[in-house]
Motif scaffolding. Structure first.
Motif, PDB file in Angstrom:
ATOM      1  N   MET A   6       0.835  -1.197   0.000  1.00  0.00           N
ATOM      2  CA  MET A   6       0.000   0.000   0.000  1.00  0.00           C
ATOM      3  C   MET A   6       0.868   1.244   0.000  1.00  0.00           C
ATOM      4  N   ALA A   7       0.287   2.353  -0.447  1.00  0.00           N
ATOM      5  CA  ALA A   7       1.044   3.597  -0.532  1.00  0.00           C
ATOM      6  C   ALA A   7       0.148   4.785  -0.244  1.00  0.00           C
ATOM      7  N   ALA A   8       0.731   5.788   0.414  1.00  0.00           N
ATOM      8  CA  ALA A   8       0.060   7.057   0.679  1.00  0.00           C
ATOM      9  C   ALA A   8       0.886   8.174   0.064  1.00  0.00           C
ATOM     10  N   VAL A   9       0.217   9.117  -0.557  1.00  0.00           N
ATOM     11  CA  VAL A   9       0.871  10.160  -1.333  1.00  0.00           C
ATOM     12  C   VAL A   9       0.842  11.502  -0.622  1.00  0.00           C
ATOM     13  N   ALA A  10       1.941  12.243  -0.721  1.00  0.00           N
ATOM     14  CA  ALA A  10       1.982  13.668  -0.405  1.00  0.00           C
ATOM     15  C   ALA A  10       2.346  14.387  -1.696  1.00  0.00           C
ATOM     16  N   VAL A  24      -2.315  12.602 -11.121  1.00  0.00           N
ATOM     17  CA  VAL A  24      -2.895  11.364 -10.595  1.00  0.00           C
ATOM     18  C   VAL A  24      -2.485  10.176 -11.455  1.00  0.00           C
ATOM     19  N   ALA A  25      -2.549  10.347 -12.775  1.00  0.00           N
ATOM     20  CA  ALA A  25      -2.165   9.256 -13.682  1.00  0.00           C
ATOM     21  C   ALA A  25      -0.719   8.845 -13.459  1.00  0.00           C
ATOM     22  N   ASP A  26       0.156   9.836 -13.288  1.00  0.00           N
ATOM     23  CA  ASP A  26       1.571   9.543 -13.047  1.00  0.00           C
ATOM     24  C   ASP A  26       1.754   8.804 -11.728  1.00  0.00           C
ATOM     25  N   LEU A  27       1.060   9.248 -10.690  1.00  0.00           N
ATOM     26  CA  LEU A  27       1.182   8.605  -9.372  1.00  0.00           C
ATOM     27  C   LEU A  27       0.654   7.175  -9.416  1.00  0.00           C
ATOM     28  N   ILE A  28      -0.460   6.962 -10.106  1.00  0.00           N
ATOM     29  CA  ILE A  28      -1.009   5.613 -10.226  1.00  0.00           C
ATOM     30  C   ILE A  28      -0.032   4.698 -10.965  1.00  0.00           C
ATOM     31  N   GLU A  29       0.552   5.187 -12.029  1.00  0.00           N
ATOM     32  CA  GLU A  29       1.481   4.347 -12.786  1.00  0.00           C
ATOM     33  C   GLU A  29       2.753   4.062 -11.996  1.00  0.00           C
ATOM     34  N   LEU A  38      -3.073  -0.835  -3.075  1.00  0.00           N
ATOM     35  CA  LEU A  38      -3.955   0.145  -2.436  1.00  0.00           C
ATOM     36  C   LEU A  38      -3.217   1.479  -2.391  1.00  0.00           C
ATOM     37  N   LEU A  39      -3.816   2.498  -3.004  1.00  0.00           N
ATOM     38  CA  LEU A  39      -3.186   3.810  -3.113  1.00  0.00           C
ATOM     39  C   LEU A  39      -4.111   4.881  -2.549  1.00  0.00           C
ATOM     40  N   ALA A  40      -3.575   5.702  -1.651  1.00  0.00           N
ATOM     41  CA  ALA A  40      -4.332   6.823  -1.086  1.00  0.00           C
ATOM     42  C   ALA A  40      -3.766   8.130  -1.626  1.00  0.00           C
ATOM     43  N   LEU A  41      -4.607   8.892  -2.313  1.00  0.00           N
ATOM     44  CA  LEU A  41      -4.270  10.220  -2.796  1.00  0.00           C
ATOM     45  C   LEU A  41      -4.876  11.255  -1.851  1.00  0.00           C
ATOM     46  N   PRO A  42      -4.410  12.499  -1.882  1.00  0.00           N
ATOM     47  CA  PRO A  42      -4.862  13.475  -0.885  1.00  0.00           C
ATOM     48  C   PRO A  42      -6.318  13.916  -1.006  1.00  0.00           C
ATOM     49  N   GLU A  43      -6.777  14.570   0.032  1.00  0.00           N
ATOM     50  CA  GLU A  43      -8.042  15.309   0.019  1.00  0.00           C
ATOM     51  C   GLU A  43      -7.985  16.336  -1.111  1.00  0.00           C
ATOM     52  N   ALA A  44      -9.105  16.493  -1.810  1.00  0.00           N
ATOM     53  CA  ALA A  44      -9.238  17.534  -2.836  1.00  0.00           C
ATOM     54  C   ALA A  44      -8.182  17.441  -3.926  1.00  0.00           C
ATOM     55  N   CYS A  45      -7.774  16.217  -4.266  1.00  0.00           N
ATOM     56  CA  CYS A  45      -6.752  16.096  -5.312  1.00  0.00           C
ATOM     57  C   CYS A  45      -7.334  16.332  -6.708  1.00  0.00           C
ATOM     58  N   LEU A  46      -8.646  16.280  -6.849  1.00  0.00           N
ATOM     59  CA  LEU A  46      -9.283  16.615  -8.123  1.00  0.00           C
ATOM     60  C   LEU A  46      -9.888  18.010  -8.001  1.00  0.00           C
ATOM     61  N   ASP A  79      -6.633  -2.383 -11.866  1.00  0.00           N
ATOM     62  CA  ASP A  79      -6.704  -3.436 -10.863  1.00  0.00           C
ATOM     63  C   ASP A  79      -6.298  -2.982  -9.471  1.00  0.00           C
ATOM     64  N   MET A  80      -5.930  -1.707  -9.318  1.00  0.00           N
ATOM     65  CA  MET A  80      -5.611  -1.165  -8.002  1.00  0.00           C
ATOM     66  C   MET A  80      -6.882  -0.649  -7.320  1.00  0.00           C
ATOM     67  N   VAL A  81      -6.815  -0.538  -5.996  1.00  0.00           N
ATOM     68  CA  VAL A  81      -7.841   0.166  -5.228  1.00  0.00           C
ATOM     69  C   VAL A  81      -7.284   1.555  -4.939  1.00  0.00           C
TER      70      VAL A  81
END
Length: 279
Positions: A6-10, A24-29, A38-46, A79-81
């Motif tokens: 799993m990973a969490a992003v700043a 987001v696409a770059d971080l997912i890849e 399992l990947l967690a992106l920040p609040e309000a990332c969109l 296939d990621m969450v």
């Protein structure tokens, strides 16, 4: 098999929605290449967060849960969450929300319940915390200030959450701010809440946050993975990045709860007097 990488992003995000999607696409890849499930992106990332918390801030674009932007995110997840924050439109209401997507589908959506300072002038408030099943285990979602309230995480843990994902746009101090974010009192509080909530509920904790600056806010980063004993397994510190850890979730929960099981040893009958005082 309960082993989950799993990973969490700043990372920084702003009003440029196409730029946000590119990030987001770059971080997912990058996460996918590292075997993250399992990947967690920040609040309000969109669409970015608010420019300040004094009310009447320039507001992010409001996106429908069933709209093309969330469908785009769900397709990108593959296939990621993936959990990501956004401003949700529901009729004429706006919510600070986090969505969990996988394989083109929306698995869950959480609306931020607790609102700091004057955030309520920009968003309506959610009213519940509910765990849900995913291919990587049973998850719970929270947003930023939600984690300052122990009832939030406890509700999710009692609903069977094995992993709690909290996405944030948590800023540093507005007054007497030190030059180094590592010395900031709000960085320390952010980290304290992450470790305390994981330990008291004996769950795996995945915490993402914005980085950089937006408007008057400077974000503390500090994305991390915390084990059920409250130990930090991986962190970005006060810099942008991705905190990655591989956790055998079932084994970690079993080990933490083997002798002193906090959920099992609760005494709800003893807490009722407090509930009466608060009503």
């Amino acid at each position: 098999m309960s082993i989950v990488r799993m990973a969490a992003v700043a990372a920084p995000f702003d009003r440029d929605l196409e730029g946000d999607f590119a990030r987001v696409a770059d971080l997912i890849e990058r996460a996918r290449a590292d075997g993250v499930r399992l990947l967690a992106l920040p609040e309000a990332c969109l669409g970015g967060y608010l420019a300040h918390l004094d009310g009447g801030a320039d507001e992010p674009p409001a996106l429908r849960l069933d709209g093309p932007e969330i469908a785009r995110l769900a397709a990108m997840a593959g296939d990621m969450v993936v959990c990501a924050g956004y401003c949700e439109a529901d009729g004429d209401r706006r919510y600070n929300s986090v969505v969990c997507v996988h394989d083109g589908l929306v698995l869950a959506n959480h609306r931020k319940v607790h609102q700091p300072l004057r955030e309520s002038t920009s968003y309506d408030s959610g009213d519940s915390f509910t765990a849900f099943d995913t291919p990587v285990g049973r998850l719970g979602l929270m947003i930023c200030y939600d984690k300052a309230f122990p009832e939030s995480a406890r509700t999710l843990a009692l609903d069977g959450a094995e992993i709690i994902v909290v996405v944030s746009a948590w800023p540093g101090s507005r007054t007497n701010a030190p030059a180094d974010l590592a010395d900031d009192r709000w960085t320390r509080r952010f980290d304290l809440f992450d470790r305390a909530r994981a330990c008291e509920n004996q769950v795996v904790w995945l915490s993402a946050n914005q980085s950089g600056t937006f408007g008057s806010l400077r974000f503390v980063c500090s994305a991390k993975v915390v084990d059920p004993g409250g130990d930090v397994l991986a962190t970005t510190g006060t810099a942008p990045g991705m905190a990655v850890a591989e956790v055998d979730v079932a084994a970690a929960l079993a080990a933490a709860r083997r002798s002193m099981a906090h959920l099992r040893d609760r005494r709800p009958d003893a807490y009722r007097s407090l509930e009466r005082l608060l009503t």
